[in-house]
Design an enzyme around this catalytic site. Structure first.
Site, PDB file in Angstrom:
ATOM      1  N   CYS A   1       0.841  -1.198   0.000  1.00  0.00           N
ATOM      2  CA  CYS A   1       0.000   0.000   0.000  1.00  0.00           C
ATOM      3  C   CYS A   1       0.882   1.257   0.000  1.00  0.00           C
ATOM      4  O   CYS A   1       1.528   1.566   0.999  1.00  0.00           O
ATOM      5  CB  CYS A   1      -0.912  -0.036   1.234  1.00  0.00           C
ATOM      6  SG  CYS A   1      -1.765   1.507   1.589  1.00  0.00           S
TER       7      CYS A   1
ATOM      8  N   CYS B   1       0.127   3.848   2.689  1.00  0.00           N
ATOM      9  CA  CYS B   1       0.537   3.316   3.997  1.00  0.00           C
ATOM     10  C   CYS B   1       2.026   3.540   4.219  1.00  0.00           C
ATOM     11  O   CYS B   1       2.448   3.932   5.317  1.00  0.00           O
ATOM     12  CB  CYS B   1       0.246   1.818   4.090  1.00  0.00           C
ATOM     13  SG  CYS B   1      -1.490   1.376   3.937  1.00  0.00           S
TER      14      CYS B   1
END
Length: 158
Positions: free
Chosen positions: A85, A88
């Protein structure tokens, strides 16, 4: 992902997976792994070495999560994340800095690829998702890599 598990620090660095400061920590984890008896312990040693850079504990089991919910008196801040991600990974350094700044709270990470069932049970549908718990109860949620909003949420609850 399995290919990454057995990769050396130089191979990971060559894949663009590590920054220079992380390479030394992965090397330390690899050294620790040589002295471990099982692959599970070796994986935990690598994980421990990587966790050292941010000081944010990554939960590895539902039992750890249940123990935190049951026993922790402080505000618990959870970052539901994944290695693949992009947002993230971009907010990870800010999350680690917030963990140091807001020492009155317990900051943890849950990798949705490791504890996916738990994440789903907790209503996590996108990453990153940040959840705040007090005395085992969910008190707030933030979806998305929005550092100013996360800071405001922490200031509101601490």
């Amino acid at each position: 992902m399995a290919a990454l598990a057995g990769a050396s620090p130089s191979q990971l660095n060559g894949m663009g997976r590590l920054e220079k400061s992380e390479t030394a920590l992965v090397g330390l984890g690899a050294q620790l792994c040589r002295h471990e008896a099982s692959p599970l312990r070796a994986s935990r040693a690598r994980s421990m070495a990587l966790r050292l850079r941010g000081g944010v504990r990554e939960l590895e089991s539902e039992e750890e999560w249940e123990e935190i919910l049951r026993d922790e008196e402080r505000l618990v801040v959870v970052d539901f994340t994944a290695s693949w991600c992009g947002p993230c990974q971009r907010i990870a350094p800010a999350y680690a800095a917030l963990a140091e700044e807001f020492g009155g709270a317990l900051f943890v990470k849950i990798d949705v690829d490791v504890l996916g069932e738990l994440a789903a049970d907790l209503g996590v549908a996108s990453m990153p998702t940040f959840q705040l718990y007090r005395h085992g109860e969910l008190v707030d949620t933030l979806r998305g890599a929005n550092e100013p909003a996360l800071r405001m949420l922490l200031e509101q609850h601490i």
